[in-house]
Design a protein around this motif. Structure first.
Motif, PDB file in Angstrom:
ATOM      1  N   LYS A  36       0.961  -1.213   0.081  1.00 12.61           N
ATOM      2  CA  LYS A  36       0.143   0.118  -0.057  1.00 12.61           C
ATOM      3  C   LYS A  36       0.904   1.209   0.008  1.00 12.61           C
ATOM      4  O   LYS A  36       2.065   0.982  -0.159  1.00 12.61           O
ATOM      5  CB  LYS A  36      -0.727  -0.081   1.225  1.00 12.61           C
ATOM      6  CG  LYS A  36      -0.130  -0.052   2.501  1.00 12.61           C
ATOM      7  CD  LYS A  36      -1.238  -0.189   3.631  1.00 12.61           C
ATOM      8  CE  LYS A  36      -0.447  -0.317   4.959  1.00 12.61           C
ATOM      9  NZ  LYS A  36      -0.296  -1.588   5.511  1.00 12.61           N
ATOM     10  N   SER A  40       0.565   6.566   3.812  1.00 10.48           N
ATOM     11  CA  SER A  40      -0.581   6.651   4.196  1.00 10.48           C
ATOM     12  C   SER A  40      -1.188   5.464   5.019  1.00 10.48           C
ATOM     13  O   SER A  40      -0.670   4.416   5.157  1.00 10.48           O
ATOM     14  CB  SER A  40      -1.418   6.350   2.833  1.00 10.48           C
ATOM     15  OG  SER A  40      -2.991   6.484   3.380  1.00 10.48           O
ATOM     16  N   TRP A  41      -2.178   5.792   5.947  1.00  8.97           N
ATOM     17  CA  TRP A  41      -2.703   4.637   6.885  1.00  8.97           C
ATOM     18  C   TRP A  41      -3.781   3.919   5.934  1.00  8.97           C
ATOM     19  O   TRP A  41      -3.928   2.769   6.470  1.00  8.97           O
ATOM     20  CB  TRP A  41      -3.048   5.181   8.127  1.00  8.97           C
ATOM     21  CG  TRP A  41      -2.119   5.978   8.850  1.00  8.97           C
ATOM     22  CD1 TRP A  41      -2.191   7.299   9.417  1.00  8.97           C
ATOM     23  CD2 TRP A  41      -1.134   5.215   9.729  1.00  8.97           C
ATOM     24  NE1 TRP A  41      -1.232   7.648  10.142  1.00  8.97           N
ATOM     25  CE2 TRP A  41      -0.581   6.398  10.284  1.00  8.97           C
ATOM     26  CE3 TRP A  41      -0.729   4.082   9.975  1.00  8.97           C
ATOM     27  CZ2 TRP A  41       0.482   6.105  11.362  1.00  8.97           C
ATOM     28  CZ3 TRP A  41       0.301   3.831  10.632  1.00  8.97           C
ATOM     29  CH2 TRP A  41       0.908   4.706  11.598  1.00  8.97           C
ATOM     30  N   ARG A  42      -4.168   4.429   4.939  1.00  9.87           N
ATOM     31  CA  ARG A  42      -5.197   3.533   4.297  1.00  9.87           C
ATOM     32  C   ARG A  42      -4.859   2.505   3.567  1.00  9.87           C
ATOM     33  O   ARG A  42      -3.847   2.396   2.951  1.00  9.87           O
ATOM     34  CB  ARG A  42      -5.961   4.419   3.345  1.00  9.87           C
ATOM     35  CG  ARG A  42      -7.005   4.228   2.573  1.00  9.87           C
ATOM     36  CD  ARG A  42      -7.495   5.136   1.505  1.00  9.87           C
ATOM     37  NE  ARG A  42      -6.650   5.855   0.797  1.00  9.87           N
ATOM     38  CZ  ARG A  42      -6.511   5.819  -0.410  1.00  9.87           C
ATOM     39  NH1 ARG A  42      -6.740   4.810  -1.016  1.00  9.87           N
ATOM     40  NH2 ARG A  42      -5.377   6.523  -0.920  1.00  9.87           N
ATOM     41  N   ARG A  44      -4.896  -0.830   1.226  1.00  5.21           N
ATOM     42  CA  ARG A  44      -5.310  -1.181  -0.096  1.00  5.21           C
ATOM     43  C   ARG A  44      -5.669  -2.706  -0.461  1.00  5.21           C
ATOM     44  O   ARG A  44      -5.039  -3.581  -0.097  1.00  5.21           O
ATOM     45  CB  ARG A  44      -3.828  -0.735  -0.879  1.00  5.21           C
ATOM     46  CG  ARG A  44      -4.053  -1.001  -2.502  1.00  5.21           C
ATOM     47  CD  ARG A  44      -2.662  -1.078  -3.226  1.00  5.21           C
ATOM     48  NE  ARG A  44      -2.747  -1.476  -4.538  1.00  5.21           N
ATOM     49  CZ  ARG A  44      -2.886  -2.587  -5.074  1.00  5.21           C
ATOM     50  NH1 ARG A  44      -2.812  -3.624  -4.410  1.00  5.21           N
ATOM     51  NH2 ARG A  44      -2.873  -2.636  -6.380  1.00  5.21           N
ATOM     52  N   SER A  71       4.608   0.223   5.858  1.00  7.89           N
ATOM     53  CA  SER A  71       4.601   1.849   5.690  1.00  7.89           C
ATOM     54  C   SER A  71       5.650   2.480   6.686  1.00  7.89           C
ATOM     55  O   SER A  71       6.139   2.165   7.661  1.00  7.89           O
ATOM     56  CB  SER A  71       3.270   2.220   6.356  1.00  7.89           C
ATOM     57  OG  SER A  71       3.181   3.699   6.565  1.00  7.89           O
ATOM     58  N   LYS A  85      -2.419   2.564  15.121  1.00 13.28           N
ATOM     59  CA  LYS A  85      -2.443   2.650  13.763  1.00 13.28           C
ATOM     60  C   LYS A  85      -1.193   1.878  13.176  1.00 13.28           C
ATOM     61  O   LYS A  85      -1.187   1.321  12.068  1.00 13.28           O
ATOM     62  CB  LYS A  85      -2.483   4.166  13.114  1.00 13.28           C
ATOM     63  CG  LYS A  85      -3.685   4.936  13.331  1.00 13.28           C
ATOM     64  CD  LYS A  85      -3.411   6.300  12.885  1.00 13.28           C
ATOM     65  CE  LYS A  85      -4.585   7.197  12.788  1.00 13.28           C
ATOM     66  NZ  LYS A  85      -4.420   8.448  12.142  1.00 13.28           N
ATOM     67  N   SER A  89      -1.613  -1.306  10.768  1.00 12.93           N
ATOM     68  CA  SER A  89      -0.958  -1.287   9.522  1.00 12.93           C
ATOM     69  C   SER A  89       0.047  -2.621   9.126  1.00 12.93           C
ATOM     70  O   SER A  89      -0.001  -2.934   7.903  1.00 12.93           O
ATOM     71  CB  SER A  89      -0.029   0.259   9.431  1.00 12.93           C
ATOM     72  OG  SER A  89       0.587   0.270   8.122  1.00 12.93           O
ATOM     73  N   ASP A  92      -1.764  -5.498   8.541  1.00 17.74           N
ATOM     74  CA  ASP A  92      -2.409  -5.537   7.236  1.00 17.74           C
ATOM     75  C   ASP A  92      -1.040  -6.107   6.460  1.00 17.74           C
ATOM     76  O   ASP A  92      -1.544  -7.070   5.256  1.00 17.74           O
ATOM     77  CB  ASP A  92      -2.842  -4.135   6.849  1.00 17.74           C
ATOM     78  CG  ASP A  92      -3.308  -4.091   5.492  1.00 17.74           C
ATOM     79  OD1 ASP A  92      -4.250  -4.797   5.014  1.00 17.74           O
ATOM     80  OD2 ASP A  92      -2.530  -3.300   4.627  1.00 17.74           O
TER      81      ASP A  92
END
Length: 191
Positions: A36, A40-42, A44, A71, A85, A89, A92
């Motif tokens: 990802k 960014s923390w978002r 994918r 990240s 967070k 992350s 993920d």
């Protein structure tokens, strides 16, 4: 035999599978990707077709070793929301590594108390479904000098200052994962 690779992009319509194609075209013996955006923390999402293509291309390449780089925002030594967070992350990325069959996950653990870094790594492993490894780490099983991965144990933990290396084998759900690589710590651990 030393491996040679690049950090390749997953941008574009082929996503992670495009990185395997590029690594093969370049004649690399390993490659690294971000699963990802590193800033960014978002998360994918990976489509089933993207995962299938990635796995098929790696198999066709003879099992080209791959690394997912976590990240840059992750700080497993932090407190509060930043720590939560960071753990989510990393979890993920560990989940994506398992899904893709990727051998390594690399994370810079950040700054903070070593105990907090270890706590964050363990929580991320549990959230990612890597329970056997988390259990072994909590029990202190597999403590060795860095770089000494043994097939019998399948788990190596090394902590020095802010660096943490965790290596685990197929029985834990992934081939190998390394968190916070110490130079030379995992070389030769799994070929």
């Amino acid at each position: 035999m030393p491996r040679y690779g690049f950090h390749l992009s997953i941008a574009g319509k082929k996503g992670v599978a495009g990185a395997v194609e590029e690594a093969t075209a370049l004649g690399l013996t390993a490659f690294q990707i971000f699963a990802k955006s590193p800033r960014s923390w978002r998360p994918r999402a990976l489509s089933p077709a993207e995962v299938e293509a990635f796995r098929a291309l790696r198999e066709a390449s003879g099992g080209l070793p791959a690394v997912i780089h976590a990240s840059y925002l992750v700080n497993l030594g932090a407190e509060g929301e930043l720590w939560e967070k960071s753990v989510a992350s990393l979890a993920d990325d560990l989940e994506k590594a398992a899904l893709l069959g990727v051998e390594y996950v690399v994370v810079h653990p950040g700054s903070g108390r070593p105990e907090r870094v270890k706590e964050g790594a363990l929580k991320a492993l549990r959230l990612a479904g890597v329970r056997r490894v988390a259990h072994h780490l909590e029990a202190g099983i597999g403590q060795q000098q860095r770089g000494e991965a043994t097939p019998e144990q399948g788990v190596v933990v090394h902590h020095q200052q802010a660096d943490l290396v965790v290596v685990f084998d197929h029985g834990a759900g992934m081939s190998v994962a390394a968190m916070g690589v110490i130079p030379g710590a995992v070389s030769g651990a799994r070929e």
